[in-house]
Design an enzyme around this catalytic site. Structure first.
Site, PDB file in Angstrom:
ATOM      1  N   TYR A  90      -6.087  10.238 -10.908  1.00  0.00           N
ATOM      2  CA  TYR A  90      -6.909   9.484 -11.873  1.00  0.00           C
ATOM      3  C   TYR A  90      -8.400   9.665 -11.541  1.00  0.00           C
ATOM      4  O   TYR A  90      -9.203   9.976 -12.415  1.00  0.00           O
ATOM      5  CB  TYR A  90      -6.507   8.017 -11.793  1.00  0.00           C
ATOM      6  CG  TYR A  90      -7.324   7.050 -12.592  1.00  0.00           C
ATOM      7  CD1 TYR A  90      -8.161   6.139 -11.962  1.00  0.00           C
ATOM      8  CD2 TYR A  90      -7.239   7.008 -13.973  1.00  0.00           C
ATOM      9  CE1 TYR A  90      -8.899   5.223 -12.683  1.00  0.00           C
ATOM     10  CE2 TYR A  90      -7.981   6.077 -14.705  1.00  0.00           C
ATOM     11  CZ  TYR A  90      -8.797   5.202 -14.054  1.00  0.00           C
ATOM     12  OH  TYR A  90      -9.528   4.283 -14.769  1.00  0.00           O
TER      13      TYR A  90
ATOM     14  N   ASP B 111      -3.500   4.041 -31.610  1.00  0.00           N
ATOM     15  CA  ASP B 111      -2.841   4.164 -30.297  1.00  0.00           C
ATOM     16  C   ASP B 111      -1.531   4.918 -30.497  1.00  0.00           C
ATOM     17  O   ASP B 111      -1.115   5.187 -31.621  1.00  0.00           O
ATOM     18  CB  ASP B 111      -2.585   2.759 -29.689  1.00  0.00           C
ATOM     19  CG  ASP B 111      -2.542   2.804 -28.164  1.00  0.00           C
ATOM     20  OD1 ASP B 111      -3.297   2.067 -27.512  1.00  0.00           O
ATOM     21  OD2 ASP B 111      -1.765   3.632 -27.613  1.00  0.00           O
TER      22      ASP B 111
ATOM     23  N   ASP C  48      -1.851  10.375 -31.486  1.00  0.00           N
ATOM     24  CA  ASP C  48      -1.775  11.002 -30.152  1.00  0.00           C
ATOM     25  C   ASP C  48      -3.111  11.684 -29.922  1.00  0.00           C
ATOM     26  O   ASP C  48      -3.417  12.702 -30.547  1.00  0.00           O
ATOM     27  CB  ASP C  48      -0.619  12.025 -30.136  1.00  0.00           C
ATOM     28  CG  ASP C  48      -0.633  12.860 -28.851  1.00  0.00           C
ATOM     29  OD1 ASP C  48       0.262  13.691 -28.679  1.00  0.00           O
ATOM     30  OD2 ASP C  48      -1.564  12.684 -28.009  1.00  0.00           O
TER      31      ASP C  48
HETATM   32  C1  VAH Z   1      -7.005   1.169 -12.012  1.00  0.00           C
HETATM   33  N1  VAH Z   1      -7.828  -0.653 -13.389  1.00  0.00           N
HETATM   34  O1  VAH Z   1      -6.635   0.346 -11.214  1.00  0.00           O
HETATM   35  C2  VAH Z   1      -8.007   0.755 -13.076  1.00  0.00           C
HETATM   36  C3  VAH Z   1      -9.424   0.961 -12.611  1.00  0.00           C
HETATM   37  C4  VAH Z   1     -11.045   0.704 -10.737  1.00  0.00           C
HETATM   38  C5  VAH Z   1      -9.664   0.468 -11.185  1.00  0.00           C
HETATM   39  O2  VAH Z   1      -9.823   2.270 -12.759  1.00  0.00           O
HETATM   40  O3  VAH Z   1      -6.609   2.302 -11.972  1.00  0.00           O
END
Ligand code: VAH
Length: 310
Positions: free
Chosen positions: A140, A32, A50
């Site tokens: 994300y 990590d 990294d």
């Molecule tokens: C988040 N725990 O909250 C993560 C996950 C579906 C949620 O991807 O970003």
């Protein structure tokens, strides 16, 4: 030998401990960007690494004769909204590094986590299918959708054995989550025990797909140990266990802590949660590699409170 990248994270910690139990401490190298919990650091080999640096990753893989990589390092949904370019760099370049190691035949098998975050506001919200509209509205989610496309491309083009799961929100007690929208479902147990009350950053009726960590870890190992011919989905499998909202979670806690109270103060994470499904259809995982969850909300609450109390 197995390398876990992001071994100090919420999933990485339990994945490392479980793999070490299963395959032997010295067979599982944890890595990590920073050191982790004592149980993790004292149970086997550890490297500061990294994952966005191909050369140092290649050196670690060669030094330890790594054949399998679990890439668990990522910036999650809430933090990624604050640092979009850092999130894209970490989430994507770490994946390219691992995929390219496999393309160069330097490793044989990869696990890479996707998420229900790949689904967006116009995805059908109930029993969301394996194949459906996916227009994620978070940094994300965009990185996870792109990652799924790259995993499928490397499998088809270069026969890279990469496997993936669309994890729901994960609940665990061994390590705190970091920067997710579903983190309320972990914080609530800590606060119920320490203060008898919790101020939830999502609205009371925010229904989300969730899973206890033991189920998520078992699903990961079952997927990775399944015969490759059974793996029909090379983007990422839908995976489900339960769905609930904060109000239902509070009622489950009140069965053990009757005076527990909750109030709701939604913040920027409400918009993220509102873009995600309410429940997931994981019939492909059930059919292809016999997936079955074992933890419902009440069993999760019992296990969380029991372990956090002690
Ligand atoms: C988040 N725990 O909250 C993560 C996950 C579906 C949620 O991807 O970003």
């Amino acid at each position: 030998y197995i390398l876990i990248i992001g071994a100090c994270g919420q999933i990485g910690t339990e994945l490392t401990l479980t793999l070490r139990e299963r395959y032997g401490n010295d067979k599982v190298i944890a890595s990590d960007i920073r050191e982790g919990s004592d149980s993790l650091m004292n149970s086997g080999p550890f490297e500061i690494l990294d994952a966005t640096n191909y050369d140092t990753l290649e050196e670690v893989v060669a030094y330890y004769d790594i054949s399998e990589v679990y890439l668990m390092a990522a910036m999650l949904s809430a933090t990624a909204e604050k640092f979009p370019m850092r999130a894209w760099n970490l989430n994507m370049n770490s994946l390219f590094n691992v995929l390219n190691l496999a393309k160069e035949k330097k490793i044989n098998k990869i696990f890479w986590p996707s998420s229900i975050a790949v689904f967006g506001p116009n995805t059908p919200k109930d029993h969301t299918p394996q194949h459906t509209i996916m227009e994620p509205s978070t940094v994300y989610g965009i990185s996870k959708q792109s990652g799924e496309r790259w995993c499928e491309y490397y499998f088809k083009k270069f026969n890279v054995d990469v496997r993936s799961l669309r994890y729901p929100g994960l609940i665990s007690w061994k390590t705190m989550p970091g920067g997710g929208t579903t983190d309320y479902a972990v914080e609530i147990y800590h606060k119920a025990l320490s203060q008898g009350r919790y101020s939830c950053f999502l609205k009371k009726d925010t229904m989300l797909p969730m899973m206890f960590m033991d189920d998520a870890i078992r699903a990961t190992l079952e997927l990775m140990e399944a015969d490759t011919k059974k793996i029909k989905v090379r983007s990422a499998y839908n995976l489900a266990a339960m769905s609930f909202d904060p109000a239902e979670m509070a009622r489950s806690i009140q069965k053990h802590i009757p005076d527990f109270t909750i109030d709701y103060t939604p913040d920027f994470r409400q918009d993220i949660a509102d873009s995600w499904p309410k429940s997931i259809d994981d019939s492909d995982a059930q059919k292809d590699w016999d997936w079955h969850p074992e933890f419902d909300l009440d069993r999760t609450t019992e296990t969380m409170l029991e372990n956090l109390k002690s």
